[in-house]
Scaffold this active site. Structure first.
Site, short mmCIF file in Angstrom:
data_model
loop_
_atom_site.label_atom_id
_atom_site.label_comp_id
_atom_site.label_asym_id
_atom_site.label_seq_id
_atom_site.Cartn_x
_atom_site.Cartn_y
_atom_site.Cartn_z
NE ARG A 233 -2.98 9.13 -1.47
CZ ARG A 233 -2.15 9.75 -0.62
NH1 ARG A 233 -2.60 10.17 0.55
NH2 ARG A 233 -0.90 9.98 -0.95
CD GLU A 262 -7.90 14.22 -1.81
OE1 GLU A 262 -6.80 14.77 -2.06
OE2 GLU A 262 -8.05 13.37 -0.94
CG HIS A 281 -4.86 15.24 0.95
ND1 HIS A 281 -4.94 14.32 -0.07
CD2 HIS A 281 -3.87 14.79 1.77
CE1 HIS A 281 -4.05 13.36 0.12
NE2 HIS A 281 -3.38 13.62 1.23
#
Ligand code: DGY
Length: 326
Positions: A233, A262, A281
């Protein structure tokens, strides 16, 4: 208070999923409300649509906080379409008696592959080399052109050796790398691992204790030739400290599948830092993995609606900083 189990229930799904797992909800006679957008539902919509549902199937971009849970305390299951659960206030869900599940195991290999892809790409400077070709700067073959780092014999430090960390270690063994790990159960102390590693790969869940685990002081302990890989993360790294470290040459590069925030805005200073490769991601983004994640999430929803324990329940929160990510 015991929940009543609806015969025909309604499930709010916050994004279109890969595969046909939702058919099993229809087949069980449940109504399925799928958010049609490619962006997450705005918070007000998330609450409004979930308030009319008996179960929620959400993604890591949906914020399931205390306020949301208080407004939707009637839910019989929350199935997160991810292994990471940092988007959900698990303590609040427990208080409200709402079972929460995730999608462990099935994305381990896909995520380990992306960690290793980032490691290889940053070690061998693939983005810079490919950009030179695209820009017409290929030129003549040079003895010193686009020199990178060797993997054989290099030390890989794995922070948080859970399932994904172990899968990365397995790949590293195939490249004859020396592997150090730090876990909640011990292993190499983090400071030693940072000082000795040529590559550091992060595999911890985001919790209050792992937030900014890699800060300016941690980066300072790393070798100036070292490369940092993050598929966990974004907020496990103090991103401003990383940007500063890349500009100062404190470390040699970073390969990141996750950032804070993000998506990362295109003018974000992280993208101007030297030797940084950022992916959107995509750790679990293979067709088979995402379809299997859909199946696990639907398993959780069906069990919750039937009043059964979720087959893939959220793990008990880790008590130490380097507990495994998955
Ligand atoms: C997860 O599942 O937590 C990944 O980050 C996304 O698939």
């Amino acid at each position: 208070m015991a929940h009543t189990i609806p015969r025909v229930a309604r499930v709010f799904v916050t994004r279109r999923l890969v595969g046909d797992a939702l058919q099993r909800l229809h087949a069980a006679g449940h109504e399925v409300d799928v958010w049609p957008g490619t962006e997450p539902p705005p918070q007000a919509q998330l609450v409004e649509r979930t308030a009319q549902a008996d179960a929620l199937l959400c993604t890591l971009s949906d914020r399931i906080d205390d306020a949301f849970l208080a407004a939707c305390a009637h839910l019989k299951a929350i199935a997160n379409y991810a292994v990471g659960l940092d988007n959900i206030d698990l303590a609040a869900a427990r208080r409200h008696g709402i079972p929460v599940g995730n999608t462990p195991d099935v994305l381990t290999d896909a995520t380990a592959d992306i960690a290793f892809a980032l490691l290889l790409a940053t070690a061998r400077r693939l983005p810079q080399s490919a950009q030179a070709v695209a820009d017409g700067r290929w030129g003549t073959w040079q003895p010193s052109g686009f020199l990178g780092a060797d993997l054989v014999g290099a030390t890989l430090g794995i922070v948080g050796a859970g399932r994904i960390g172990e899968a990365v270690a397995k790949r590293a063994a195939g490249f004859d790398m020396r592997v150090l790990t730090t876990t909640s159960r011990g292993g190499t102390p983090l400071d030693t691992l940072l000082a000795q590693s040529d590559f550091v790969s992060l595999h911890v869940p985001l919790t209050p204790v792992t937030h900014h685990l890699i800060d300016a002081a941690a980066l300072q302990r790393m070798k100036p030739t070292a490369i940092l890989i993050n598929t966990a993360r974004g907020r496990v790294i103090d991103q401003q400290a990383l940007i500063d470290a890349l500009h100062a040459g404190t470390i040699a590069g970073a390969g990141l599948d996750v950032t804070d925030p993000e998506p990362l805005p295109p003018d974000h200073p992280l993208l101007q830092a030297p030797n940084v490769l950022v992916l959107p991601h995509v750790g679990s983004a293979t067709t088979r993995t995402r379809a299997t994640m859909s199946e696990l999430a639907v398993d959780n929803v069906l069990a919750g609606l039937a009043g059964r324990p979720l087959p893939h329940p959220a793990p008990t929160p880790p008590s130490t900083p380097t507990a495994a990510a998955s």
